[in-house]
Design a protein around this motif. Structure first.
Motif, PDB file in Angstrom:
ATOM      1  N   ILE A  98      37.387  71.010 -31.087  1.00 14.81           N
ATOM      2  CA  ILE A  98      36.677  71.310 -29.869  1.00 14.81           C
ATOM      3  C   ILE A  98      36.454  70.297 -28.928  1.00 14.81           C
ATOM      4  O   ILE A  98      36.674  70.005 -27.815  1.00 14.81           O
ATOM      5  CB  ILE A  98      35.272  72.309 -29.815  1.00 14.81           C
ATOM      6  CG1 ILE A  98      35.720  73.501 -30.654  1.00 14.81           C
ATOM      7  CG2 ILE A  98      34.803  72.689 -28.564  1.00 14.81           C
ATOM      8  CD1 ILE A  98      36.559  74.488 -30.229  1.00 14.81           C
ATOM      9  N   PHE A  99      35.808  69.186 -29.790  1.00 14.17           N
ATOM     10  CA  PHE A  99      35.658  67.855 -29.005  1.00 14.17           C
ATOM     11  C   PHE A  99      36.890  67.367 -28.467  1.00 14.17           C
ATOM     12  O   PHE A  99      36.882  66.530 -27.449  1.00 14.17           O
ATOM     13  CB  PHE A  99      34.678  67.044 -30.043  1.00 14.17           C
ATOM     14  CG  PHE A  99      34.336  65.869 -29.579  1.00 14.17           C
ATOM     15  CD1 PHE A  99      33.055  65.750 -28.913  1.00 14.17           C
ATOM     16  CD2 PHE A  99      35.038  64.539 -29.881  1.00 14.17           C
ATOM     17  CE1 PHE A  99      32.614  64.376 -28.154  1.00 14.17           C
ATOM     18  CE2 PHE A  99      34.569  63.161 -29.486  1.00 14.17           C
ATOM     19  CZ  PHE A  99      33.368  63.183 -28.482  1.00 14.17           C
ATOM     20  N   GLY A 100      37.926  67.309 -29.283  1.00 16.94           N
ATOM     21  CA  GLY A 100      39.014  66.708 -28.742  1.00 16.94           C
ATOM     22  C   GLY A 100      39.757  67.330 -27.428  1.00 16.94           C
ATOM     23  O   GLY A 100      40.416  66.420 -26.765  1.00 16.94           O
ATOM     24  N   ASP A 101      39.120  68.398 -27.149  1.00 19.35           N
ATOM     25  CA  ASP A 101      39.669  68.957 -25.744  1.00 19.35           C
ATOM     26  C   ASP A 101      38.693  70.161 -25.290  1.00 19.35           C
ATOM     27  O   ASP A 101      39.051  71.150 -25.298  1.00 19.35           O
ATOM     28  CB  ASP A 101      41.235  69.272 -25.708  1.00 19.35           C
ATOM     29  CG  ASP A 101      41.615  69.476 -24.340  1.00 19.35           C
ATOM     30  OD1 ASP A 101      41.106  69.481 -23.498  1.00 19.35           O
ATOM     31  OD2 ASP A 101      43.013  69.426 -24.128  1.00 19.35           O
ATOM     32  N   PRO A 102      37.464  69.753 -24.974  1.00 19.94           N
ATOM     33  CA  PRO A 102      36.594  70.660 -24.850  1.00 19.94           C
ATOM     34  C   PRO A 102      37.080  71.764 -23.570  1.00 19.94           C
ATOM     35  O   PRO A 102      36.761  72.877 -23.262  1.00 19.94           O
ATOM     36  CB  PRO A 102      35.160  69.948 -24.291  1.00 19.94           C
ATOM     37  CG  PRO A 102      35.552  68.708 -24.688  1.00 19.94           C
ATOM     38  CD  PRO A 102      36.998  68.355 -24.883  1.00 19.94           C
ATOM     39  N   ASP A 103      37.845  70.959 -22.154  1.00 21.20           N
ATOM     40  CA  ASP A 103      38.223  71.852 -21.141  1.00 21.20           C
ATOM     41  C   ASP A 103      39.245  72.871 -21.633  1.00 21.20           C
ATOM     42  O   ASP A 103      39.110  74.177 -21.349  1.00 21.20           O
ATOM     43  CB  ASP A 103      38.921  70.966 -20.195  1.00 21.20           C
ATOM     44  CG  ASP A 103      37.810  69.506 -19.723  1.00 21.20           C
ATOM     45  OD1 ASP A 103      36.858  70.336 -18.950  1.00 21.20           O
ATOM     46  OD2 ASP A 103      37.843  68.851 -20.382  1.00 21.20           O
ATOM     47  N   ALA A 104      40.165  72.611 -22.426  1.00 18.07           N
ATOM     48  CA  ALA A 104      41.156  73.277 -22.766  1.00 18.07           C
ATOM     49  C   ALA A 104      40.361  74.505 -23.937  1.00 18.07           C
ATOM     50  O   ALA A 104      40.632  75.868 -23.949  1.00 18.07           O
ATOM     51  CB  ALA A 104      42.384  72.744 -23.860  1.00 18.07           C
ATOM     52  N   ALA A 105      39.444  74.102 -24.773  1.00  8.61           N
ATOM     53  CA  ALA A 105      38.866  75.066 -25.550  1.00  8.61           C
ATOM     54  C   ALA A 105      38.127  76.166 -24.619  1.00  8.61           C
ATOM     55  O   ALA A 105      38.183  77.355 -25.041  1.00  8.61           O
ATOM     56  CB  ALA A 105      37.877  74.287 -26.492  1.00  8.61           C
ATOM     57  N   ASP A 106      37.268  75.772 -23.616  1.00  7.96           N
ATOM     58  CA  ASP A 106      36.472  76.656 -22.753  1.00  7.96           C
ATOM     59  C   ASP A 106      37.641  77.716 -22.162  1.00  7.96           C
ATOM     60  O   ASP A 106      37.422  78.863 -21.931  1.00  7.96           O
ATOM     61  CB  ASP A 106      36.005  75.885 -21.892  1.00  7.96           C
ATOM     62  CG  ASP A 106      34.964  76.920 -21.060  1.00  7.96           C
ATOM     63  OD1 ASP A 106      33.937  77.351 -21.637  1.00  7.96           O
ATOM     64  OD2 ASP A 106      35.176  77.073 -19.777  1.00  7.96           O
ATOM     65  N   ILE A 107      38.967  77.086 -21.760  1.00  9.61           N
ATOM     66  CA  ILE A 107      39.882  77.941 -21.198  1.00  9.61           C
ATOM     67  C   ILE A 107      40.301  79.101 -22.175  1.00  9.61           C
ATOM     68  O   ILE A 107      40.458  80.195 -21.820  1.00  9.61           O
ATOM     69  CB  ILE A 107      40.873  77.095 -20.675  1.00  9.61           C
ATOM     70  CG1 ILE A 107      40.546  76.569 -19.326  1.00  9.61           C
ATOM     71  CG2 ILE A 107      42.139  78.018 -20.268  1.00  9.61           C
ATOM     72  CD1 ILE A 107      41.334  75.351 -19.079  1.00  9.61           C
ATOM     73  N   VAL A 108      40.513  78.592 -23.355  1.00 12.99           N
ATOM     74  CA  VAL A 108      40.909  79.449 -24.502  1.00 12.99           C
ATOM     75  C   VAL A 108      40.173  80.844 -24.682  1.00 12.99           C
ATOM     76  O   VAL A 108      40.127  81.833 -24.875  1.00 12.99           O
ATOM     77  CB  VAL A 108      41.452  78.933 -25.727  1.00 12.99           C
ATOM     78  CG1 VAL A 108      41.405  79.978 -26.815  1.00 12.99           C
ATOM     79  CG2 VAL A 108      42.438  77.989 -25.607  1.00 12.99           C
ATOM     80  N   PHE A 109      38.798  80.264 -24.723  1.00 12.62           N
ATOM     81  CA  PHE A 109      37.490  81.360 -25.106  1.00 12.62           C
ATOM     82  C   PHE A 109      37.379  82.164 -23.951  1.00 12.62           C
ATOM     83  O   PHE A 109      36.731  83.247 -24.068  1.00 12.62           O
ATOM     84  CB  PHE A 109      36.216  80.396 -25.411  1.00 12.62           C
ATOM     85  CG  PHE A 109      36.326  79.683 -26.919  1.00 12.62           C
ATOM     86  CD1 PHE A 109      36.755  80.834 -27.930  1.00 12.62           C
ATOM     87  CD2 PHE A 109      36.036  78.506 -27.068  1.00 12.62           C
ATOM     88  CE1 PHE A 109      36.503  79.978 -29.014  1.00 12.62           C
ATOM     89  CE2 PHE A 109      35.960  77.924 -28.186  1.00 12.62           C
ATOM     90  CZ  PHE A 109      36.087  78.773 -29.280  1.00 12.62           C
ATOM     91  N   THR A 110      37.643  81.726 -22.630  1.00 11.38           N
ATOM     92  CA  THR A 110      37.549  82.597 -21.584  1.00 11.38           C
ATOM     93  C   THR A 110      38.777  83.223 -21.166  1.00 11.38           C
ATOM     94  O   THR A 110      38.602  83.847 -19.913  1.00 11.38           O
ATOM     95  CB  THR A 110      36.739  81.924 -20.459  1.00 11.38           C
ATOM     96  OG1 THR A 110      37.557  80.821 -20.106  1.00 11.38           O
ATOM     97  CG2 THR A 110      35.298  81.527 -20.792  1.00 11.38           C
ATOM     98  N   SER A 111      39.730  83.114 -21.876  1.00 14.10           N
ATOM     99  CA  SER A 111      41.140  83.745 -21.370  1.00 14.10           C
ATOM    100  C   SER A 111      41.274  85.047 -21.240  1.00 14.10           C
ATOM    101  O   SER A 111      42.188  85.854 -20.512  1.00 14.10           O
ATOM    102  CB  SER A 111      42.266  82.899 -22.330  1.00 14.10           C
ATOM    103  OG  SER A 111      41.916  83.413 -23.481  1.00 14.10           O
ATOM    104  N   GLY A 112      40.569  85.729 -22.339  1.00 12.97           N
ATOM    105  CA  GLY A 112      40.746  87.411 -22.370  1.00 12.97           C
ATOM    106  C   GLY A 112      41.555  87.684 -23.483  1.00 12.97           C
ATOM    107  O   GLY A 112      41.837  88.858 -23.844  1.00 12.97           O
ATOM    108  N   ALA A 113      42.104  86.580 -24.189  1.00 16.56           N
ATOM    109  CA  ALA A 113      43.082  86.581 -25.437  1.00 16.56           C
ATOM    110  C   ALA A 113      42.008  87.375 -26.484  1.00 16.56           C
ATOM    111  O   ALA A 113      40.878  87.342 -26.654  1.00 16.56           O
ATOM    112  CB  ALA A 113      43.694  85.448 -25.764  1.00 16.56           C
TER     113      ALA A 113
END
Length: 259
Positions: A111-126
């Motif tokens: 997650i530390f490697g790319d926190p912005d992308a991680a947040d998008i994945v977690f809130t994506s609805g997938a």
């Protein structure tokens, strides 16, 4: 009627426990690995790709395609909004839920490697299942397990024994343990056999700035807050809470030994 194997794509930055997870996946009849995608993390993306191709050569599975991922941080899902609907489930190895991280007290490495992308994945609805180090730290391959891998005739086991020295050395120094954590294999097996874990559901957000950058925060939705916040109206994800560690270890050992 026999069920069809589940098709999976492994997004990876091999990596020693990544190599173990890939080998275990190739030895798992429940799943069909239809591709590897690479990303930076343990190593730069270019080297991750080279390592992934090398592992598939070792395995005699050069029929499996490898797609090279980004060299810089990008928001994957944003470039293809339909992605969320086209994929069955995303099993994320990442996060440290209510425990210390492993790159610093706040954050876990992926997650530390790319926190912005991680947040998008977690809130994506997938349909997302997060398998964090609060769970993977319970699954330990010990020195004696490694000896067993070294003694057997399995080709994957033999190969891994050669590269495990570095990993054992690191764990010995960093954690004072006589064993290594099986992060990637645990996440992989959670995808293969969901009954190996239990999970809770709620909203996960990732801190993207400051001293706690990379922190994963889980909101259990037990309390309804009156204010509209960054947590309001966000889709729920699954977060692994327990793991059947002995069974995971047994599956990893059996599948590597019988290779």
């Amino acid at each position: 009627m026999a069920t069809q194997p589940k098709k999976i794509i492994i997004d990876t930055d091999p990596g020693i426990d990544d190599a173990m997870a890939i080998f275990v996946a190739l030895q798992s009849p429940e799943v069909e690995v239809i591709g590897l995608t690479t990303i930076y993390g343990n190593v730069y993306t270019t080297l991750a790709t080279r390592n992934a191709l090398h592992l598939l050569e070792i395995a005699g599975r050069t029929d499996i395609p490898v797609a090279e991922g980004s060299h810089v941080t990008i928001t994957a899902i944003q470039s293809d909004p339909a992605f969320v609907k086209n994929i069955g489930q995303i099993v994320v190895l990442g996060g440290a839920f209510s425990v210390n991280g492993n790159v610093n007290p706040a954050a876990e490495a992926n997650i530390f490697g790319d926190p912005d992308a991680a947040d998008i994945v977690f809130t994506s609805g997938a349909d997302v299942l997060a398998v964090g180090i609060n769970v993977t730290h319970q699954v330990i391959l010990t020195d004696s397990d490694r000896d067993e891998l070294a003694k057997c005739n399995g080709k994957f086991a033999k190969y891994l024994d050669k590269i495990l020295g570095v990993y054992f050395g690191y764990h010995h120094d960093a954690y004072s343990t006589k064993g290594v954590y099986l992060h990637d294999p645990t996440a992989l097996l959670a995808a293969v056999d969901p009954s190996l874990i239990t999970y809770t559901e709620g909203v996960v957000r990732v801190q993207t700035t400051g001293i706690t950058r990379g922190l994963t925060l889980f909101y259990n939705k037990q309390k309804r807050f009156a204010e509209v916040t960054e947590w309001s109206d966000k889709p729920s994800v699954k977060v692994a809470v327990t793991v059947d560690a002995p069974k995971v270890l047994k599956l990893v050992m059996e599948r590597l030994i019988n290779s």
